[in-house]
Design a protein around this motif. Structure first.
Motif, PDB file in Angstrom:
ATOM      1  N   TYR A 176       0.896  -1.234  -0.039  1.00  0.00           N
ATOM      2  CA  TYR A 176       0.063   0.065   0.050  1.00  0.00           C
ATOM      3  C   TYR A 176       1.003   1.260   0.158  1.00  0.00           C
ATOM      4  CZ  TYR A 176      -4.448  -2.285   0.653  1.00  0.00           C
ATOM      5  OH  TYR A 176      -5.744  -2.995   0.282  1.00  0.00           O
ATOM      6  N   LEU A 180       2.043   1.565  -3.699  1.00  0.00           N
ATOM      7  CA  LEU A 180       0.893   1.986  -4.109  1.00  0.00           C
ATOM      8  C   LEU A 180       0.600   3.410  -4.184  1.00  0.00           C
ATOM      9  CD1 LEU A 180      -1.006   0.948  -6.160  1.00  0.00           C
ATOM     10  CD2 LEU A 180      -2.521   0.488  -4.214  1.00  0.00           C
ATOM     11  N   VAL A 182      -2.427 -10.890  -4.169  1.00  0.00           N
ATOM     12  CA  VAL A 182      -2.424  -9.699  -5.377  1.00  0.00           C
ATOM     13  C   VAL A 182      -1.149  -9.862  -5.959  1.00  0.00           C
ATOM     14  CG1 VAL A 182      -2.749  -7.272  -5.465  1.00  0.00           C
ATOM     15  CG2 VAL A 182      -4.160  -8.521  -4.006  1.00  0.00           C
ATOM     16  N   ARG A 238       1.662  -6.557 -11.040  1.00  0.00           N
ATOM     17  CA  ARG A 238       0.608  -5.949 -11.949  1.00  0.00           C
ATOM     18  C   ARG A 238       0.206  -4.527 -11.268  1.00  0.00           C
ATOM     19  NH1 ARG A 238      -4.662  -9.248 -12.305  1.00  0.00           N
ATOM     20  NH2 ARG A 238      -3.651 -10.725 -13.835  1.00  0.00           N
ATOM     21  N   VAL A 239       0.010  -4.894  -9.894  1.00  0.00           N
ATOM     22  CA  VAL A 239      -0.334  -3.580  -9.219  1.00  0.00           C
ATOM     23  C   VAL A 239       0.540  -2.474  -9.096  1.00  0.00           C
ATOM     24  CG1 VAL A 239      -1.134  -2.704  -6.921  1.00  0.00           C
ATOM     25  CG2 VAL A 239      -1.829  -5.111  -7.741  1.00  0.00           C
ATOM     26  N   PRO A 252      -7.460  -5.604  -1.771  1.00  0.00           N
ATOM     27  CA  PRO A 252      -7.056  -4.627  -3.198  1.00  0.00           C
ATOM     28  C   PRO A 252      -7.586  -5.129  -4.686  1.00  0.00           C
ATOM     29  CG  PRO A 252      -5.215  -5.462  -1.556  1.00  0.00           C
ATOM     30  CD  PRO A 252      -6.591  -6.405  -1.386  1.00  0.00           C
ATOM     31  N   THR A 253      -7.449  -4.097  -5.261  1.00  0.00           N
ATOM     32  CA  THR A 253      -7.967  -4.019  -6.634  1.00  0.00           C
ATOM     33  C   THR A 253      -9.474  -4.551  -6.816  1.00  0.00           C
ATOM     34  OG1 THR A 253      -7.231  -6.422  -7.243  1.00  0.00           O
ATOM     35  CG2 THR A 253      -5.363  -4.635  -7.057  1.00  0.00           C
ATOM     36  N   ASN A 273     -10.208  -6.013  -9.482  1.00  0.00           N
ATOM     37  CA  ASN A 273     -10.102  -7.478 -10.050  1.00  0.00           C
ATOM     38  C   ASN A 273     -10.328  -8.596  -9.199  1.00  0.00           C
ATOM     39  OD1 ASN A 273      -8.607  -9.905 -10.673  1.00  0.00           O
ATOM     40  ND2 ASN A 273      -8.255  -8.834 -12.577  1.00  0.00           N
ATOM     41  N   ARG A 274      -9.725  -8.380  -8.117  1.00  0.00           N
ATOM     42  CA  ARG A 274      -9.817  -9.329  -6.894  1.00  0.00           C
ATOM     43  C   ARG A 274     -11.276  -9.230  -6.258  1.00  0.00           C
ATOM     44  NH1 ARG A 274      -6.573 -11.445  -9.186  1.00  0.00           N
ATOM     45  NH2 ARG A 274      -4.776 -12.533  -8.432  1.00  0.00           N
TER      46      ARG A 274
END
Length: 453
Positions: free
Chosen positions: A19, A22, A69, A73-74, A402-403, A405-406
């Motif tokens: 995090y 990010l 995750v 990618r993130v 997170p995300t 997508n998930r």
């Protein structure tokens, strides 16, 4: 605008590490594009594990790959190094790292930095209990969660296929040590799963299994309050789960769990979830530590008395400004995620010569799952039990994973799980993928009559 080029090293790819990186990636987008900032993340695994979902992964409610995750990618603007930081010399601004490329050769490499975010997290706190190292099973990683699921189903298979009552009883006895979130949720979810799976065994009933929770203190789930803790004990005991408070595991040698109250349980399963301790890396740094081995940090998440060093999460002792003087924030995911945001912002403030923010977060509450459609929760002073608490547990963690997508994948799996029956397949061979090939290569495959000599 950043004053000068800066190399930021983030050690750890867990809640705080991911995090924070990010946050930096979003706040410093222009600087990263111009090459003024370089962010490197050193992590033992190329993914972040969302640990609150481990019990559901163990029970088969969520696929293992959706509990993690992928960091590359993130953190697509960061340099992700899969390796283990073994030492930090902050005076020299270097970290010693063992990567996948250098580990086999027994070599290490030095990574230089200008700003350090030290967030290696925690490791299981074990005790010198006879047999624990040989037979104990942890519950901190997705590999351990899936391994435990496979193990429980394997024990049911063993019990179903033997006529030896001693082997059968040991296979169907499951001992969990530790009454915190990890222990209670893991036990409750796996007991729920095993009880469901028993309907597919012609000679194993749910009543044949013995589930035991061992807790050294006089309560479980202290995070949800004393009343909810007592309610949880009552609910577990109604499911014929033995909850032994004020009791310690003294030995599990020779596959026999010996407790401090004199009870002995022959068992093939001892799951250890009795707390965590700071990562050993902290002791290999020149940064100030507390008596318990955590980083001494300020409420701004800087390392106390040290410039260009930051810390948060399980590894850091962060003052709780909302409580009495001297109080520290609890080492849990709720604080770690929020601290990471403040840490990222403050690091950007430092690079831009701006004043720092203070981490201040009042505890919102806690939620815990006790199996499918069962749970306890205490949120903003309100207590929830049963289905409402279980639903709150899922809603809360779905919002925190997170995300997008998930979130979408987890939600889809929950919907499908509500429409179809549970999967009760054990894929234990995944833990030893080369076993069958090795047997065939040695000419000793059990199914080959020519290789049986």
């Amino acid at each position: 605008m950043v004053k000068e080029r800066a190399r930021i090293l983030v050690v750890g790819g867990g809640y705080v590490g991911m995090y924070t990186a990010l946050r930096l990636q979003r706040k410093l987008k222009a600087e990263l594009r111009r090459g003024e900032i370089e962010i490197t993340v050193v992590t033992p695994d190329p993914y972040m594990t969302y640990q609150p979902f481990l019990p559901e992964a163990a029970a088969g409610s969520i696929s293992p790959r959706h509990v993690v995750v992928p960091l590359r990618r993130v953190l697509d603007q960061c340099h992700v190094v899969v390796g283990e930081a073994t030492a930090v010399d902050h005076a020299a601004r270097t970290a010693t790292v063992t990567t996948l490329a250098t580990a086999d050769a027994g070599r290490t490499e030095l990574l230089g930095y200008d700003e350090l975010v030290l967030a290696p997290g925690s490791v299981a706190r074990t005790l010198p209990i006879p047999g624990l190292a040989e037979y104990g099973i942890g519950f901190k990683t997705v590999e351990e969660a899936i391994g435990l699921r496979n193990h429980v189903i394997e024990q049911m298979d063993i019990a179903s296929s033997t006529r030896d009552l001693a082997i059968r009883d040991a296979a169907l006895t499951f001992v969990f040590v530790g009454g915190g979130y990890a222990g209670v949720e893991a036990l409750a979810e796996l007991e729920d799963m095993a009880r469901y799976a028993a309907r597919y065994y012609h000679n194993v009933r749910a009543e044949d299994m013995r589930w035991i929770l061992v807790e050294a203190s006089d309560r479980i789930l202290p995070e949800v309050g004393a009343d909810m803790g007592r309610y949880t004990v009552t609910q577990l005991r109604r499911r014929n789960i033995q909850v032994l408070l004020g009791t310690r595991l003294e030995s599990c040698a020779d596959r026999v769990a010996v407790l401090s109250d004199g009870q002995r349980f022959p068992t093939r399963t001892v799951v250890w979830t009795a707390g965590v301790r700071p990562h050993p890396l902290l002791a290999a740094t020149d940064l100030p530590l507390t008596d318990r081995g955590r980083l001494r940090c300020t409420a701004q998440l800087t390392v106390e008395g040290t410039a260009h060093a930051w810390g948060a999460g399980d590894a850091a002792a962060v003052p709780d400004v909302t409580a009495a003087p001297g109080a520290l924030t609890a080492p849990n995911a709720q604080h770690a995620v929020r601290q990471a945001r403040v840490l990222g912002d403050n690091l950007v403030h430092t690079l831009r010569g701006e004043p720092l923010d203070t981490y201040e977060h009042a505890y919102a509450g806690s939620v815990a799952s006790l199996g499918l459609h069962k749970g306890v929760a205490q949120v903003y002073g309100r207590r929830l039990k049963g289905y409402p608490a279980w639903f709150m547990h899922r809603v809360y963690h779905l919002s925190r994973v997170p995300t997008v997508n998930r979130k979408a994948r987890v939600l889809a799996e929950w919907i499908l799980a509500g429409l179809f029956k549970r999967e009760i397949v054990s894929l234990g061979s995944l833990e030893h993928p080369r076993a069958e090939f090795e047997l065939a290569a040695r000419g000793k495959h059990p199914h080959d009559p020519k290789g049986s000599s």
